[in-house]
Scaffold this motif. Structure first.
Motif, PDB file in Angstrom:
ATOM      1  N   ARG A  34       0.486  -0.947 -18.877  1.00 14.31           N
ATOM      2  CA  ARG A  34       0.048  -0.506 -17.558  1.00 14.31           C
ATOM      3  C   ARG A  34      -0.027  -1.639 -16.549  1.00 14.31           C
ATOM      4  O   ARG A  34       0.194  -1.433 -15.371  1.00 14.31           O
ATOM      5  N   LYS A  35      -0.326  -2.850 -17.007  1.00 16.88           N
ATOM      6  CA  LYS A  35      -0.435  -3.976 -16.088  1.00 16.88           C
ATOM      7  C   LYS A  35      -0.007  -5.255 -16.796  1.00 16.88           C
ATOM      8  O   LYS A  35      -0.362  -5.483 -17.951  1.00 16.88           O
ATOM      9  N   LEU A  36       0.773  -6.092 -16.094  1.00 16.28           N
ATOM     10  CA  LEU A  36       1.249  -7.344 -16.656  1.00 16.28           C
ATOM     11  C   LEU A  36       1.282  -8.392 -15.547  1.00 16.28           C
ATOM     12  O   LEU A  36       1.924  -8.196 -14.519  1.00 16.28           O
ATOM     13  N   VAL A  37       0.571  -9.485 -15.759  1.00 20.07           N
ATOM     14  CA  VAL A  37       0.511 -10.568 -14.780  1.00 20.07           C
ATOM     15  C   VAL A  37       1.155 -11.812 -15.394  1.00 20.07           C
ATOM     16  O   VAL A  37       0.817 -12.210 -16.508  1.00 20.07           O
ATOM     17  N   ILE A  38       2.101 -12.405 -14.676  1.00 20.02           N
ATOM     18  CA  ILE A  38       2.765 -13.624 -15.135  1.00 20.02           C
ATOM     19  C   ILE A  38       2.263 -14.797 -14.307  1.00 20.02           C
ATOM     20  O   ILE A  38       2.331 -14.776 -13.075  1.00 20.02           O
ATOM     21  N   ASN A  39       1.758 -15.803 -14.991  1.00 23.86           N
ATOM     22  CA  ASN A  39       1.212 -16.984 -14.327  1.00 23.86           C
ATOM     23  C   ASN A  39       1.932 -18.231 -14.847  1.00 23.86           C
ATOM     24  O   ASN A  39       1.857 -18.540 -16.028  1.00 23.86           O
ATOM     25  N   GLN A  40       2.656 -18.902 -13.958  1.00 21.56           N
ATOM     26  CA  GLN A  40       3.389 -20.115 -14.300  1.00 21.56           C
ATOM     27  C   GLN A  40       4.375 -19.879 -15.450  1.00 21.56           C
ATOM     28  O   GLN A  40       4.491 -20.683 -16.371  1.00 21.56           O
ATOM     29  N   PRO A  62       0.155 -10.831  -5.992  1.00 20.29           N
ATOM     30  CA  PRO A  62      -0.691  -9.641  -5.827  1.00 20.29           C
ATOM     31  C   PRO A  62      -0.127  -8.718  -4.760  1.00 20.29           C
ATOM     32  O   PRO A  62       0.596  -9.148  -3.855  1.00 20.29           O
ATOM     33  N   ALA A  63      -0.444  -7.448  -4.895  1.00 18.38           N
ATOM     34  CA  ALA A  63       0.034  -6.462  -3.930  1.00 18.38           C
ATOM     35  C   ALA A  63      -0.542  -6.759  -2.558  1.00 18.38           C
ATOM     36  O   ALA A  63      -1.735  -7.008  -2.408  1.00 18.38           O
ATOM     37  N   GLY A  64       0.296  -6.765  -1.543  1.00 16.71           N
ATOM     38  CA  GLY A  64      -0.151  -6.987  -0.176  1.00 16.71           C
ATOM     39  C   GLY A  64      -0.393  -5.667   0.524  1.00 16.71           C
ATOM     40  O   GLY A  64      -0.850  -4.694  -0.082  1.00 16.71           O
ATOM     41  N   GLU A  65      -0.041  -5.637   1.817  1.00 13.78           N
ATOM     42  CA  GLU A  65      -0.257  -4.421   2.587  1.00 13.78           C
ATOM     43  C   GLU A  65       0.597  -3.267   2.072  1.00 13.78           C
ATOM     44  O   GLU A  65       0.234  -2.106   2.204  1.00 13.78           O
ATOM     45  N   SER A  66       1.746  -3.610   1.470  1.00 14.10           N
ATOM     46  CA  SER A  66       2.618  -2.557   0.944  1.00 14.10           C
ATOM     47  C   SER A  66       2.057  -1.915  -0.314  1.00 14.10           C
ATOM     48  O   SER A  66       2.477  -0.833  -0.717  1.00 14.10           O
ATOM     49  N   GLY A  67       1.117  -2.602  -0.963  1.00 12.91           N
ATOM     50  CA  GLY A  67       0.537  -2.086  -2.196  1.00 12.91           C
ATOM     51  C   GLY A  67       1.426  -2.238  -3.406  1.00 12.91           C
ATOM     52  O   GLY A  67       1.148  -1.665  -4.463  1.00 12.91           O
ATOM     53  N   VAL A  68       2.513  -3.019  -3.282  1.00 14.15           N
ATOM     54  CA  VAL A  68       3.464  -3.194  -4.374  1.00 14.15           C
ATOM     55  C   VAL A  68       3.413  -4.632  -4.882  1.00 14.15           C
ATOM     56  O   VAL A  68       3.564  -5.575  -4.106  1.00 14.15           O
ATOM     57  N   GLU A  69       3.179  -4.800  -6.185  1.00 12.89           N
ATOM     58  CA  GLU A  69       3.212  -6.125  -6.786  1.00 12.89           C
ATOM     59  C   GLU A  69       4.657  -6.553  -7.027  1.00 12.89           C
ATOM     60  O   GLU A  69       5.508  -5.729  -7.369  1.00 12.89           O
ATOM     61  N   LEU A  94       7.170  -4.615 -15.250  1.00  4.10           N
ATOM     62  CA  LEU A  94       6.834  -3.242 -15.632  1.00  4.10           C
ATOM     63  C   LEU A  94       7.834  -2.240 -15.074  1.00  4.10           C
ATOM     64  O   LEU A  94       8.038  -1.176 -15.657  1.00  4.10           O
ATOM     65  N   ASN A  95       8.450  -2.561 -13.959  1.00  4.57           N
ATOM     66  CA  ASN A  95       9.430  -1.647 -13.386  1.00  4.57           C
ATOM     67  C   ASN A  95      10.660  -1.474 -14.269  1.00  4.57           C
ATOM     68  O   ASN A  95      11.439  -0.543 -14.090  1.00  4.57           O
ATOM     69  N   LEU A  96      10.864  -2.392 -15.233  1.00  3.57           N
ATOM     70  CA  LEU A  96      11.980  -2.255 -16.165  1.00  3.57           C
ATOM     71  C   LEU A  96      11.808  -1.033 -17.053  1.00  3.57           C
ATOM     72  O   LEU A  96      12.771  -0.550 -17.648  1.00  3.57           O
ATOM     73  N   GLN A  97      10.569  -0.530 -17.173  1.00  2.00           N
ATOM     74  CA  GLN A  97      10.311   0.640 -18.020  1.00  2.00           C
ATOM     75  C   GLN A  97      10.849   1.922 -17.401  1.00  2.00           C
ATOM     76  O   GLN A  97      11.088   2.901 -18.101  1.00  2.00           O
ATOM     77  N   LYS A  99      13.656   3.840 -16.142  1.00  5.57           N
ATOM     78  CA  LYS A  99      15.116   3.838 -16.201  1.00  5.57           C
ATOM     79  C   LYS A  99      15.745   4.556 -15.012  1.00  5.57           C
ATOM     80  O   LYS A  99      16.921   4.383 -14.722  1.00  5.57           O
ATOM     81  N   GLU A 100      14.979   5.374 -14.320  1.00  2.44           N
ATOM     82  CA  GLU A 100      15.514   6.149 -13.208  1.00  2.44           C
ATOM     83  C   GLU A 100      15.387   5.419 -11.879  1.00  2.44           C
ATOM     84  O   GLU A 100      16.093   5.738 -10.923  1.00  2.44           O
ATOM     85  N   GLN A 101      14.516   4.418 -11.798  1.00  2.00           N
ATOM     86  CA  GLN A 101      14.277   3.715 -10.553  1.00  2.00           C
ATOM     87  C   GLN A 101      15.041   2.389 -10.518  1.00  2.00           C
ATOM     88  O   GLN A 101      14.819   1.525 -11.369  1.00  2.00           O
ATOM     89  N   PRO A 102      15.957   2.203  -9.565  1.00  2.79           N
ATOM     90  CA  PRO A 102      16.683   0.924  -9.477  1.00  2.79           C
ATOM     91  C   PRO A 102      15.714  -0.239  -9.279  1.00  2.79           C
ATOM     92  O   PRO A 102      14.675  -0.102  -8.639  1.00  2.79           O
ATOM     93  N   TYR A 103      16.075  -1.374  -9.835  1.00  4.69           N
ATOM     94  CA  TYR A 103      15.242  -2.582  -9.805  1.00  4.69           C
ATOM     95  C   TYR A 103      15.620  -3.409  -8.579  1.00  4.69           C
ATOM     96  O   TYR A 103      16.771  -3.830  -8.423  1.00  4.69           O
ATOM     97  N   ALA A 104      14.653  -3.646  -7.688  1.00  2.00           N
ATOM     98  CA  ALA A 104      14.929  -4.342  -6.428  1.00  2.00           C
ATOM     99  C   ALA A 104      14.816  -5.854  -6.603  1.00  2.00           C
ATOM    100  O   ALA A 104      13.936  -6.358  -7.296  1.00  2.00           O
ATOM    101  N   VAL A 105      15.730  -6.573  -5.941  1.00  3.00           N
ATOM    102  CA  VAL A 105      15.748  -8.028  -6.032  1.00  3.00           C
ATOM    103  C   VAL A 105      16.241  -8.615  -4.721  1.00  3.00           C
ATOM    104  O   VAL A 105      17.106  -8.038  -4.048  1.00  3.00           O
ATOM    105  N   GLU A 106      15.673  -9.760  -4.333  1.00  2.00           N
ATOM    106  CA  GLU A 106      16.106 -10.510  -3.147  1.00  2.00           C
ATOM    107  C   GLU A 106      16.232 -11.972  -3.566  1.00  2.00           C
ATOM    108  O   GLU A 106      15.282 -12.541  -4.109  1.00  2.00           O
ATOM    109  N   ILE A 107      17.389 -12.584  -3.310  1.00  2.00           N
ATOM    110  CA  ILE A 107      17.648 -13.947  -3.783  1.00  2.00           C
ATOM    111  C   ILE A 107      18.323 -14.761  -2.684  1.00  2.00           C
ATOM    112  O   ILE A 107      19.243 -14.275  -2.017  1.00  2.00           O
ATOM    113  N   GLU A 108      17.860 -15.986  -2.521  1.00  3.88           N
ATOM    114  CA  GLU A 108      18.563 -16.983  -1.721  1.00  3.88           C
ATOM    115  C   GLU A 108      18.850 -18.162  -2.641  1.00  3.88           C
ATOM    116  O   GLU A 108      17.940 -18.690  -3.277  1.00  3.88           O
TER     117      GLU A 108
END
Length: 212
Positions: A34-40, A62-69, A94-97, A99-108
């Protein structure tokens, strides 16, 4: 967590077990999280054949105004002798669980004089499959791409490319796209197919001005 992914000189990854040509006989057990936090978190990837040696730092935000971690990713290292750097954001593990929701990513990212920016989604993020993203690419010379990703492209003047990048199986597509190459302009579609014995690059291009 610390993850080290490494290929040997024969191209075998240390994450591959058993015969990769044989299908798995049992499905992995399902343990809902249900919840997973990665630190360093630290991720290292090494491939001596492609001269890749990079390290990533991963932290949960942490989730900001959007409420999404989300995950914040920062990395550096070397690719084909060129200095490499990366900054990015991605959905939580957790979003990897879902299968129907595409996984969003932004990279520079930057490797030597080549800079890229990508924002989109993946249907299968662990395999980098089902990519659909906006791509911005700029460099001093297209030949630098050969040094980084192995696609043979003749030397060019400085260029800027913007387009839609897709990956389905062994085929990468850039369609549509626009490009400024020196004083020339290009637009159209590109496809790069690596399924055959030799990679195949096909293009359908138009231009209003070609300056050689």
């Amino acid at each position: 967590p610390v993850i080290v992914a490494e290929k040997d000189k024969e191209g075998h990854g240390n994450w591959q077990f058993g015969d990769p040509d044989k299908p798995a006989t049992e499905a992995a057990p399902d343990f809902p999280v249900r919840k997973l936090v990665i630190n360093q978190g630290q991720v290292a990837y090494k491939d001596p054949t492609s001269e890749i040696d990079i390290g990533l730092q991963v932290n949960s935000e942490p989730a900001g105004e959007s409420g999404v971690e989300r995950l914040a990713i920062v990395g550096d290292g070397h690719i084909a002798g060129a200095e490499f750097s990366l900054n990015g954001k991605a959905d939580t593990v957790l979003n990897l669980q879902d299968k129907e929701q595409p996984y969003a990513v932004e990279i520079e990212a930057a490797a030597g004089e080549t800079k890229a920016r990508l924002a989109g989604t993946l249907k299968e993020p662990l395999r980098f499959e089902g990519l659909a993203a906006d791509l911005h690419l700029e460099a001093h010379d297209a030949y630098d791409l050969y040094q980084i990703i192995g696609i043979a492209i003749p030397p060019t003047p400085p260029y800027i490319v913007d387009g839609k990048l897709f990956r389905e199986g062994d085929v990468w597509r850039l369609e549509p796209f626009t490009a400024q190459v020196g004083q020339s302009d290009l637009r159209g579609n590109l496809a790069f197919d690596v399924s055959g014995e030799r990679p195949k690059l096909t293009a359908d291009l138009t231009s209003k001005k070609l300056a050689f």
